[in-house]
Design an enzyme around this catalytic site. Structure first.
Site, short mmCIF file in Angstrom:
data_model
loop_
_atom_site.label_atom_id
_atom_site.label_comp_id
_atom_site.label_asym_id
_atom_site.label_seq_id
_atom_site.Cartn_x
_atom_site.Cartn_y
_atom_site.Cartn_z
N ARG A 180 -58.50 59.77 67.17
CA ARG A 180 -58.40 59.17 65.79
C ARG A 180 -57.63 60.41 64.83
O ARG A 180 -57.85 60.39 63.65
CB ARG A 180 -59.52 58.66 64.97
N LYS A 194 -43.37 59.99 59.26
CA LYS A 194 -43.24 58.87 59.96
C LYS A 194 -43.27 59.22 61.52
O LYS A 194 -42.44 60.04 62.06
CB LYS A 194 -41.99 58.16 59.40
N GLU A 242 -26.58 63.13 58.53
CA GLU A 242 -27.79 62.97 57.41
C GLU A 242 -27.89 64.21 56.57
O GLU A 242 -28.34 64.10 55.38
CB GLU A 242 -29.19 63.18 58.28
N LYS A 269 -35.71 66.15 51.24
CA LYS A 269 -36.49 64.99 51.92
C LYS A 269 -37.94 65.30 51.52
O LYS A 269 -38.65 64.21 51.09
CB LYS A 269 -36.52 65.27 53.49
N GLU A 327 -43.55 55.08 51.51
CA GLU A 327 -42.27 54.64 51.62
C GLU A 327 -42.44 53.17 50.88
O GLU A 327 -42.07 52.11 51.39
CB GLU A 327 -41.74 54.36 52.81
N ARG A 348 -38.40 56.28 48.25
CA ARG A 348 -37.97 56.97 49.57
C ARG A 348 -36.87 56.11 50.15
O ARG A 348 -36.30 56.61 51.12
CB ARG A 348 -39.18 56.94 50.38
N ASN A 398 -32.04 55.62 52.75
CA ASN A 398 -31.56 54.89 53.78
C ASN A 398 -29.88 54.61 53.10
O ASN A 398 -29.42 53.64 53.84
CB ASN A 398 -32.32 53.31 53.66
N HIS A 401 -27.75 53.44 55.86
CA HIS A 401 -28.60 52.77 57.15
C HIS A 401 -28.48 51.42 57.23
O HIS A 401 -28.88 51.07 58.41
CB HIS A 401 -30.09 53.63 56.90
N HIS A 458 -27.61 50.48 60.86
CA HIS A 458 -28.54 49.77 61.75
C HIS A 458 -27.95 48.81 62.30
O HIS A 458 -28.09 48.47 63.44
CB HIS A 458 -29.86 49.35 60.89
N HIS A 477 -27.19 57.25 66.45
CA HIS A 477 -27.46 56.94 65.00
C HIS A 477 -26.55 57.65 63.88
O HIS A 477 -26.28 56.84 62.77
CB HIS A 477 -28.82 57.51 64.91
N1 NAD Z 1 -39.41 59.94 62.09
C1 NAD Z 1 -38.44 59.78 61.07
O1 NAD Z 1 -38.48 59.92 60.06
C2 NAD Z 1 -37.18 59.74 61.70
C3 NAD Z 1 -35.86 59.83 60.83
C4 NAD Z 1 -34.71 59.69 61.58
C5 NAD Z 1 -34.66 59.46 63.19
N2 NAD Z 1 -35.77 59.14 63.66
C6 NAD Z 1 -35.76 59.04 65.02
O2 NAD Z 1 -35.06 60.08 65.95
C7 NAD Z 1 -34.64 59.76 66.95
C8 NAD Z 1 -33.41 60.52 67.11
O3 NAD Z 1 -33.57 62.03 67.20
P1 NAD Z 1 -32.47 62.84 67.72
O4 NAD Z 1 -31.00 62.60 67.31
O5 NAD Z 1 -33.03 64.21 67.80
O6 NAD Z 1 -32.45 62.38 69.42
P2 NAD Z 1 -33.38 63.13 70.78
O7 NAD Z 1 -34.39 63.36 70.61
O8 NAD Z 1 -32.99 61.83 71.77
O9 NAD Z 1 -32.20 64.19 71.06
C9 NAD Z 1 -30.72 63.87 71.15
C10 NAD Z 1 -30.25 64.69 72.68
O10 NAD Z 1 -30.33 66.08 72.45
C11 NAD Z 1 -31.20 66.66 73.42
N3 NAD Z 1 -31.66 67.99 72.76
C12 NAD Z 1 -32.55 68.04 71.69
N4 NAD Z 1 -32.42 69.41 71.42
C13 NAD Z 1 -31.64 70.04 72.16
C14 NAD Z 1 -31.24 71.42 72.28
N5 NAD Z 1 -31.62 72.38 71.19
N6 NAD Z 1 -30.32 71.54 73.08
C15 NAD Z 1 -29.43 70.90 73.94
N7 NAD Z 1 -29.94 69.51 73.99
C16 NAD Z 1 -30.97 69.29 73.13
C17 NAD Z 1 -32.21 65.63 73.65
O11 NAD Z 1 -32.62 65.85 74.99
C18 NAD Z 1 -31.34 64.20 73.71
O12 NAD Z 1 -30.97 64.19 74.97
C19 NAD Z 1 -34.62 58.23 66.95
O13 NAD Z 1 -35.60 57.68 67.94
C20 NAD Z 1 -34.91 57.99 65.55
O14 NAD Z 1 -35.61 56.63 65.35
C21 NAD Z 1 -37.12 59.32 62.94
ZN ZN Z 2 -31.06 58.26 59.81
#
Ligand code: NAD
Ligand code: ZN
Ligand code: NAD
Ligand code: ZN
Lengths: 376, 376
Positions: free
Chosen positions: B131, B153, B195, B236, B246, B250, B254, B257, B261, B276
């Site tokens: 938990r 999030k 972003e 942020k 949110e 917040r 978006n 977005h 999306h 993305h």
């Molecule tokens: N929680 C939130 O507030 C929030 C906000 C925006 C996006 N997200 C989420 O984030 C995700 C996307 O994140 P992302 O773009 O980081 O994707 P990801 O984690 O898939 O990373 C992208 C790619 O880069 C590689 N990688 C990561 N760090 C590296 C490094 N230093 N060197 C070489 N390769 C590296 C990873 O293995 C992956 O193949 C989505 O699932 C999205 O929904 C969450």
């Molecule tokens: Zn985004």
């Protein structure tokens, strides 16, 4: 036929005071068949997904559904397999999928209709779908009415142990229909009663004395049952209010549970041998007897606790567990699995007498082992 | 060889002020290789489970692990498959199992070493094991450093859509190692940059102007990159502070977005066609152009937004998406899936100019459709 738009007349209301997370527990007969208008009044515009198990569905889904329909409320229903095995990743995923398929949105509500299994599972689902949806507990076992539906602990089991995955997520309303307990198997009613007696043994000697005199009325139903459930909920709500996330005094609720959990683990959580409330009954007797051994509690008070649970028909000794409970070392191993050990010392809930329990965090394992060796 | 017990000299620290859930974001180079002493100082006595993906493990697990070992910290590691598909019930169950197998207890910490996928998944696991356990974000993509690692999030995807299951669970510390971004694929760096630019476009025209002049230095690394990440995190953190769950402002995050999306959904979340950040880049340009159409924003400001994103090498029009994005009706259907519609009106983030975005909750779908028909 005239519709009844008036407020649901619950026999008792207990308010769980947790600020913006606070909610009411309504306690009385007829709450399931009268749920519709109450929900319509409290949650205008919301839609519902009722989650229940097959056994409970057979007794109580139809009246609940009819009441929602009569009140003009839209709902869908999801029925799971009864039993502890449904608190699993798999059923969790299925229920999440069902809720999302029902196209519920953030303002809508889940309804957990059933015992602690349904309540724990549905509370967890509600806690994580869209990062948190509201839900209503409609507990249909005595254990769920006096314990699991109150306090916001939710979760599922893993192969590493019980309740290891979950969230704290408070319901928005609890409807404890004391009439619904009439369909409960006598053994399940007795098991839930162990938790009722527990509230007396923790810190309410007057309640314990009242139970000694009135327990047959509680089993029969009616006003005494309502009073027993309400007193128990009030006790639990109080502890939850002062310690929502279980970092301190909420531990008192574990009276009888350290020994009890060990017995459950050793019997493989096999309900045909031992159900939770039975384990707690034995555990509470052991906690009293151990407190006598430590010169904390009088033998008379320990005898009183034992006599009452015995009168109910609950087991009071490990020797009564079908198939036995192994050796003292087996029990100690199970206790060490369950509890965090601080510098070689165990935390137990011990007692100075009826209604005088306290948290002891320096119990020596050797003394416990020697005591247990005599009990099995 | 002398050990370095001194405090980790992060180039920048951003405090996320959320009372007892508050935490620090440290930003600078070398934070991964220097993590051990920092963790030892902040979380005395804790043990760790590092969760990462195979690609990130290849570059950054060894230095992190060595740093923990040097600082005398015990850890185990769990490596998952890279990519969005790992935000699933299945991998969630696997990571939970790995954490419990590592026998971590409530005071111990998870470390999410990777991009947004690892961060969202591990944050959710940390939110539900026992938990709620503490966790540290070590974001290794630009997107994760400026967006997903901050704000609490967490979640996974279901067949009904992205991020539909999760919790709000704040990390206890964020270590944004700006040097770790040197190993990131250029396309992923650019996507994360969308972003960064977003924070300027939302409400910080001075930051946007600074980026127009300094973006090449941000890509190159060094002080400008630290400053860009820190400014983004500060923005942020501010929004998260005033609207943790949110329910209000917040939503400004978006910007770009809603359109973005829809483009991602239409391209089936196929990263080979559109990632993305690219979708957000196109979405932000569309939001500006649509605001011009509504006589809210000057054509010059919209042109500036577009020109900057184009200079970076980001796509700025749906026409640039390989394989196309279907018809205006397809896009509208995707928008309606993503958004709650209030009395037939859509909520969009629109703008009155660079750094002057606002929440418009009364946009007529017909006007959006007509606009989109011209863009594809
Ligand atoms: N929680 C939130 O507030 C929030 C906000 C925006 C996006 N997200 C989420 O984030 C995700 C996307 O994140 P992302 O773009 O980081 O994707 P990801 O984690 O898939 O990373 C992208 C790619 O880069 C590689 N990688 C990561 N760090 C590296 C490094 N230093 N060197 C070489 N390769 C590296 C990873 O293995 C992956 O193949 C989505 O699932 C999205 O929904 C969450
Ligand atoms: Zn985004
Ligand atoms: N969340 C908490 O704070 C908390 C506290 C204590 C126990 N629990 C959990 O509660 C669970 C046990 O709860 P339980 O004892 O209610 O078990 P349960 O939900 O399995 O119910 C016991 C049996 O009674 C049946 N049943 C339920 N209501 C009925 C009715 N009105 N008529 C006929 N049959 C009915 C069920 O189908 C089931 O077969 C455990 O998983 C335990 O971990 C949680
Ligand atoms: Zn219990």
């Amino acid at each position: 036929m005239t519709r009844e738009p008036a407020r649901l007349a619950a026999a008792e209301t207990v308010a769980v005071e947790l600020g913006e997370r606070g909610y009411d527990i309504l306690i009385g007969p007829g709450l399931i068949a009268g749920a519709g208008p109450e929900l319509a009044r409290r949650f205008p515009g919301a839609r519902y997904a009722i989650v229940t198990d097959e056994t409970v569905a057979g007794h109580h889904l139809e009246p609940l559904a009819a009441s929602l329909t009569d009140a003009g409320l839209a709902y869908s229903s999801i029925v799971i397999t009864p039993g502890e095995a449904s608190k699993s990743f798999e059923v969790f995923g299925d229920v999440v999928d069902g809720v999302l398929s029902a196209r519920l949105e953030r303002g809508d509500l889940l309804i957990a209709l059933g015992g602690g299994v349904v309540g724990d599972l549905v509370g967890f689902v509600a806690g994580v779908v869209r990062r948190g949806m509201r839900f209503v507990q409609v507990p249909t076992t005595l254990l769920a009415q006096v314990d699991s539906s109150v306090g916001g602990k939710t979760g599922i089991n893993t192969r590493h142990g019980k309740n290891l995955v979950g969230v704290f997520h408070q319901p928005s309303l609890v409807l404890a229909d004391t009439g619904a307990l009439d369909t409960l198997a006598p053994r399940d009613f007795r098991a839930g009663y162990a938790e009722v007696a527990k509230y007396g043994l923790i810190d309410d000697p007057a309640f314990f004395a009242w139970l000694e005199t009135h327990w047959q009325e509680v089993f029969a139903g009616g006003a005494a049952r309502i009073q027993a459930v309400a007193t128990s909920c009030r006790a639990k709500a109080h502890v939850v209010r002062i310690d929502e996330k279980e970092t301190g005094p909420r531990a008192l609720l574990n009276l009888g549970h350290t020994f009890g959990h060990a017995l459950e683990a050793i019997t493989g959580y096999d309900g045909s041998r031992l159900v939770h409330g039975e384990a707690v009954s034995i555990g509470m007797v052991l906690a009293h007897d151990f407190s006598v051994r430590m010169n904390l509690c009088s033998p008379d008070d320990a005898a009183r606790a034992r006599a009452h649970l015995e009168a109910i028909g609950l087991p009071v000794s490990p020797r009564q567990v079908p198939g036995g409970v192994g050796t003292a070392d087996d029990l100690m191993a199970a206790i060490f699995q369950d509890k965090k050990v601080k510098r070689g010392r165990l935390t137990f809930i011990l007692t100075r007498g009826i209604g005088q329990s306290f948290i002891a965090d320096d119990v020596a394992p050797d003394v416990v082992r020697a005591f247990l060796a005599e009990q099995i």
